[in-house]
Design an enzyme around this catalytic site. Structure first.
Site, PDB file in Angstrom:
ATOM      1  N   HIS A 156      10.097   1.744 -11.581  1.00 33.94           N
ATOM      2  CA  HIS A 156       9.751   1.811 -10.154  1.00 33.94           C
ATOM      3  C   HIS A 156      10.942   2.140  -9.268  1.00 33.94           C
ATOM      4  O   HIS A 156      10.893   3.047  -8.438  1.00 33.94           O
ATOM      5  CB  HIS A 156       9.127   0.497  -9.691  1.00 33.94           C
ATOM      6  CG  HIS A 156       8.811   0.485  -8.224  1.00 33.94           C
ATOM      7  ND1 HIS A 156       9.708   0.029  -7.274  1.00 33.94           N
ATOM      8  CD2 HIS A 156       7.712   0.887  -7.542  1.00 33.94           C
ATOM      9  CE1 HIS A 156       9.176   0.154  -6.070  1.00 33.94           C
ATOM     10  NE2 HIS A 156       7.966   0.673  -6.205  1.00 33.94           N
ATOM     11  N   HIS A 158      -1.493  -2.471 -11.424  1.00 35.33           N
ATOM     12  CA  HIS A 158      -0.294  -1.931 -10.792  1.00 35.33           C
ATOM     13  C   HIS A 158       0.937  -2.125 -11.671  1.00 35.33           C
ATOM     14  O   HIS A 158       1.313  -3.261 -11.975  1.00 35.33           O
ATOM     15  CB  HIS A 158      -0.106  -2.644  -9.452  1.00 35.33           C
ATOM     16  CG  HIS A 158       1.020  -2.152  -8.620  1.00 35.33           C
ATOM     17  ND1 HIS A 158       2.005  -2.976  -8.133  1.00 35.33           N
ATOM     18  CD2 HIS A 158       1.304  -0.910  -8.159  1.00 35.33           C
ATOM     19  CE1 HIS A 158       2.843  -2.288  -7.409  1.00 35.33           C
ATOM     20  NE2 HIS A 158       2.451  -1.020  -7.403  1.00 35.33           N
TER      21      HIS A 158
END
Length: 290
Positions: free
Chosen positions: A82, A40
């Site tokens: 992100h 991730h």
């Protein structure tokens, strides 16, 4: 292609799944196929997220799949980050103190390239930069890795689907070898996933979320994966997703996020998920194989 339901009805499918699944998640993980392990934002427990260092760390751990997030700068460059703000993971407050709230879309690529995206994580990573999508793709290619690419906040960036596909094409990621098994494009926006599928039907896609079982047939028309948070997934839900074939004719898949400990990894593996997205890919791999 139209979605094709494998089960006669959702109710029958869920009931059958409940009867057939093993009672122990650990046993299922041990005896069934191993889920794919996806790093991730790179191996983000060990290096600053969404940086080339995190990609390198995933490669050092021998992890094939990495996940990243894509956003767009003021001048149209695609960068890997992100948050829609630069504040949390860079020194933007120090470099540009008068530019609050420091949104990615308000900065040029050159301005973002000046920022330190590693010191927040630890002094060893001081000077690490926010990579462009091109840089991220090059590094993943160097390691022969596979990519789960998320279009982040697409509502902020009209047209980002087409622009991302253009970069992927320019970097050689839309050839048969990549689209055949090394690339998935996902988003929390169903409209964005639908757009990617319409623009480039060969590309495998994923929807981030947990749509109602009754809606899965409509999702199967444009997405190959349903990717829910690990707290919202269950064995019956995984079985329901598996009861449909996606736009490429294969059984729809479930990749769940973000699982960072062995017990949770064994639990979701027991549900029959196809992939586990994790900050700690070594921990998850040791727990469930893969």
């Amino acid at each position: 292609m139209h979605a094709r339901a494998v089960a006669a009805s959702t109710t029958a499918l869920l009931g059958t799944a409940a009867l057939l699944l093993p009672s122990s998640p650990a046993r299922a993980a041990a005896t069934g196929p191993h889920p794919v392990v996806v790093a991730h934002r790179g191996a983000s427990a060990y290096a600053p997220e969404n940086t080339l260092a995190a990609v390198d760390k995933a490669a050092a751990l021998d992890v094939e799949w990495v996940e990243n997030d894509v956003q767009r700068t003021r001048d149209g460059a695609l960068v890997v980050l992100h948050d829609d703000s630069l504040q949390r993971t860079t020194d933007v407050e120090e470099v540009f103190p008068d530019r609050s709230p420091w949104k990615v879309k308000d900065f040029t690529a050159a301005e973002i390239a000046r920022l330190d995206a590693g010191s927040w994580f630890g002094p060893a990573y001081a000077g690490t930069r926010v990579p462009t999508l091109e840089q991220f793709l090059e590094r993943a290619e160097r390691h022969d890795q596979k990519l789960l690419l998320e279009l982040k906040n697409p509502q902020l960036y009209p047209g980002i689907e087409r622009e991302t596909l253009k970069v992927l094409a320019n970097e050689g990621w839309l050839d048969a070898g990549h689209v055949g098994g090394r690339l998935v494009v996902q988003s929390f926006s169903a409209d964005s996933v639908r757009t990617v599928h319409a623009l480039k039907p060969a590309v495998k896609t994923g929807f981030l979320g947990t749509p109602p079982v009754a809606d899965l047939s409509s999702y199967a028309a444009f997405t190959d994966q349903i990717n829910p948070s690990h707290g919202s997934v269950s064995a019956p839900y995984v079985a329901a997703v598996h009861g449909f074939r996606g736009p490429h004719g294969a059984r729809m898949e479930v990749h769940t996020w973000t699982v960072n400990d062995a017990a949770a990894a064994r639990r979701v593996a027991g549900f029959g998920v196809d992939g586990i997205i994790t900050n700690t890919p070594d921990v998850v791999r040791d727990a469930v194989g893969g």
